[in-house]
Motif scaffolding. Structure first.
Motif, PDB file in Angstrom:
ATOM      1  N   VAL A 135       0.842  -1.206   0.000  1.00  0.00           N
ATOM      2  CA  VAL A 135       0.000   0.000   0.000  1.00  0.00           C
ATOM      3  C   VAL A 135       0.871   1.248   0.000  1.00  0.00           C
ATOM      4  O   VAL A 135       0.633   2.190  -0.768  1.00  0.00           O
ATOM      5  CB  VAL A 135      -0.970  -0.009   1.211  1.00  0.00           C
ATOM      6  N   LYS A 136       1.909   1.251   0.833  1.00  0.00           N
ATOM      7  CA  LYS A 136       2.818   2.404   0.896  1.00  0.00           C
ATOM      8  C   LYS A 136       3.488   2.632  -0.457  1.00  0.00           C
ATOM      9  O   LYS A 136       3.617   3.773  -0.913  1.00  0.00           O
ATOM     10  CB  LYS A 136       3.854   2.184   2.002  1.00  0.00           C
ATOM     11  N   MET A 137       3.916   1.548  -1.126  1.00  0.00           N
ATOM     12  CA  MET A 137       4.537   1.695  -2.441  1.00  0.00           C
ATOM     13  C   MET A 137       3.559   2.277  -3.450  1.00  0.00           C
ATOM     14  O   MET A 137       3.945   3.087  -4.298  1.00  0.00           O
ATOM     15  CB  MET A 137       5.059   0.346  -2.941  1.00  0.00           C
ATOM     16  N   GLY A 138       2.302   1.878  -3.371  1.00  0.00           N
ATOM     17  CA  GLY A 138       1.280   2.430  -4.270  1.00  0.00           C
ATOM     18  C   GLY A 138       1.073   3.911  -4.051  1.00  0.00           C
ATOM     19  O   GLY A 138       0.997   4.693  -5.004  1.00  0.00           O
ATOM     20  N   ILE A 139       0.998   4.305  -2.791  1.00  0.00           N
ATOM     21  CA  ILE A 139       0.844   5.732  -2.459  1.00  0.00           C
ATOM     22  C   ILE A 139       2.063   6.513  -2.927  1.00  0.00           C
ATOM     23  O   ILE A 139       1.945   7.573  -3.540  1.00  0.00           O
ATOM     24  CB  ILE A 139       0.626   5.905  -0.940  1.00  0.00           C
ATOM     25  N   ASP A 140       3.248   5.950  -2.657  1.00  0.00           N
ATOM     26  CA  ASP A 140       4.489   6.636  -3.032  1.00  0.00           C
ATOM     27  C   ASP A 140       4.620   6.824  -4.542  1.00  0.00           C
ATOM     28  O   ASP A 140       5.012   7.901  -5.010  1.00  0.00           O
ATOM     29  CB  ASP A 140       5.706   5.869  -2.517  1.00  0.00           C
ATOM     30  N   ILE A 141       4.301   5.773  -5.334  1.00  0.00           N
ATOM     31  CA  ILE A 141       4.468   5.913  -6.784  1.00  0.00           C
ATOM     32  C   ILE A 141       3.432   6.883  -7.339  1.00  0.00           C
ATOM     33  O   ILE A 141       3.729   7.675  -8.239  1.00  0.00           O
ATOM     34  CB  ILE A 141       4.444   4.558  -7.530  1.00  0.00           C
ATOM     35  N   LEU A 200       4.490  10.209  -9.385  1.00  0.00           N
ATOM     36  CA  LEU A 200       4.029  10.486 -10.741  1.00  0.00           C
ATOM     37  C   LEU A 200       3.276  11.805 -10.844  1.00  0.00           C
ATOM     38  O   LEU A 200       3.345  12.484 -11.861  1.00  0.00           O
ATOM     39  CB  LEU A 200       3.148   9.335 -11.246  1.00  0.00           C
ATOM     40  N   VAL A 201       2.579  12.180  -9.768  1.00  0.00           N
ATOM     41  CA  VAL A 201       1.801  13.425  -9.790  1.00  0.00           C
ATOM     42  C   VAL A 201       2.651  14.636  -9.422  1.00  0.00           C
ATOM     43  O   VAL A 201       2.567  15.687 -10.057  1.00  0.00           O
ATOM     44  CB  VAL A 201       0.572  13.312  -8.858  1.00  0.00           C
ATOM     45  N   THR A 202       3.504  14.496  -8.380  1.00  0.00           N
ATOM     46  CA  THR A 202       4.227  15.670  -7.869  1.00  0.00           C
ATOM     47  C   THR A 202       5.739  15.618  -8.082  1.00  0.00           C
ATOM     48  O   THR A 202       6.413  16.616  -7.857  1.00  0.00           O
ATOM     49  CB  THR A 202       3.975  15.840  -6.355  1.00  0.00           C
ATOM     50  N   GLY A 203       6.251  14.454  -8.458  1.00  0.00           N
ATOM     51  CA  GLY A 203       7.698  14.314  -8.599  1.00  0.00           C
ATOM     52  C   GLY A 203       8.411  14.022  -7.291  1.00  0.00           C
ATOM     53  O   GLY A 203       9.641  13.979  -7.253  1.00  0.00           O
ATOM     54  N   ALA A 204       7.665  13.790  -6.214  1.00  0.00           N
ATOM     55  CA  ALA A 204       8.263  13.524  -4.902  1.00  0.00           C
ATOM     56  C   ALA A 204       9.034  12.205  -4.922  1.00  0.00           C
ATOM     57  O   ALA A 204       8.686  11.267  -5.640  1.00  0.00           O
ATOM     58  CB  ALA A 204       7.173  13.464  -3.827  1.00  0.00           C
ATOM     59  N   THR A 205      10.086  12.142  -4.122  1.00  0.00           N
ATOM     60  CA  THR A 205      10.865  10.915  -3.976  1.00  0.00           C
ATOM     61  C   THR A 205      10.016   9.875  -3.243  1.00  0.00           C
ATOM     62  O   THR A 205       9.325  10.195  -2.282  1.00  0.00           O
ATOM     63  CB  THR A 205      12.151  11.183  -3.164  1.00  0.00           C
ATOM     64  N   GLU A 206      10.091   8.639  -3.707  1.00  0.00           N
ATOM     65  CA  GLU A 206       9.368   7.567  -3.031  1.00  0.00           C
ATOM     66  C   GLU A 206      10.035   7.304  -1.687  1.00  0.00           C
ATOM     67  O   GLU A 206      11.243   7.110  -1.620  1.00  0.00           O
ATOM     68  CB  GLU A 206       9.375   6.304  -3.878  1.00  0.00           C
ATOM     69  N   GLU A 207       9.240   7.326  -0.636  1.00  0.00           N
ATOM     70  CA  GLU A 207       9.788   7.155   0.707  1.00  0.00           C
ATOM     71  C   GLU A 207      10.305   5.742   0.943  1.00  0.00           C
ATOM     72  O   GLU A 207      11.398   5.559   1.460  1.00  0.00           O
ATOM     73  CB  GLU A 207       8.745   7.525   1.760  1.00  0.00           C
ATOM     74  N   LEU A 208       9.536   4.725   0.573  1.00  0.00           N
ATOM     75  CA  LEU A 208       9.954   3.358   0.857  1.00  0.00           C
ATOM     76  C   LEU A 208      11.037   2.887  -0.101  1.00  0.00           C
ATOM     77  O   LEU A 208      12.118   2.490   0.314  1.00  0.00           O
ATOM     78  CB  LEU A 208       8.765   2.395   0.821  1.00  0.00           C
ATOM     79  N   LEU A 209      10.777   2.944  -1.389  1.00  0.00           N
ATOM     80  CA  LEU A 209      11.782   2.475  -2.350  1.00  0.00           C
ATOM     81  C   LEU A 209      12.928   3.455  -2.519  1.00  0.00           C
ATOM     82  O   LEU A 209      13.976   3.088  -3.034  1.00  0.00           O
ATOM     83  CB  LEU A 209      11.135   2.184  -3.702  1.00  0.00           C
TER      84      LEU A 209
END
Length: 177
Positions: free
Chosen positions: A146-152, A156-165
């Motif tokens: 779930v966290k990976m889904g939120i992060d990606i 994709l929307v804001t360009g933010a770094t994925e926290e988990l990966l």
């Protein structure tokens, strides 16, 4: 290859635990999941006061001939022997599913392979996430998925770094700079 064996019993769902691992040689499965605990819909009429359901996972080598009837009997007997199923509970239904490729198998060169595969997939707009998408069973629980889904989605929307990966612990050794 893996076999999935599920059974429904005419016995109430009493055990509140989710799953068990079995390393014993006398047990044909490596994991048993209390399927009726996850959702009442996993038993007839959604009636967990009258039915219970267990799913087991059994590994076999490719090419192994499987006697399905014997395996159902052996798995059912092991569930009863380990007191997950009441000894006299009537078996209402049983189902076995052969799954040729059930889990990603980590290998010594996994991280090196991921270091080239994941960037290529992402260049094709494919974002492998979750237990099977990342091929990282060690960060593959449902909360991780779930966290990976939120992060990606956020990436994709804001360009933010994925926290988990994006953390050092999650980056394959071969791809660290």
């Amino acid at each position: 290859m893996a076999d999935g064996f599920a059974e429904r019993l005419r016995a109430p769902t009493l055990d509140e635990r989710s799953w068990f691992y079995f390393p014993q040689d006398d047990v044909p499965f490596y994991r048993a999941t209390n399927f009726s605990k996850y959702a009442p819909a996993n038993v007839p009429g959604a009636d967990t006061t009258a039915f219970s359901s267990w799913m087991t996972e059994i590994s076999v080598m490719p090419g192994t001939r499987v006697d399905r009837r014997a395996l159902v009997k052996t798995a059912d007997a092991a569930l009863r022997r380990h007191r997950l199923v009441p000894g006299l509970a009537e078996l209402a239904t049983a189902h076995m599913e052969m799954i040729p490729y059930a889990y990603p198998i980590p290998t010594l060169d996994r991280d090196e392979a991921l270091a080239s595969t994941v960037p290529w997939l992402e260049s094709q707009a494919i974002y492998p996430r979750g237990r099977f998408g990342t091929w990282r069973y060690e960060i593959g629980n449902m909360d991780h998925a779930v966290k990976m889904g939120i992060d990606i989605a956020r990436r994709l929307v804001t360009g933010a770094t994925e926290e988990l990966l994006g953390s050092q612990d999650a980056v394959p050794v071969g791809s660290r700079s």
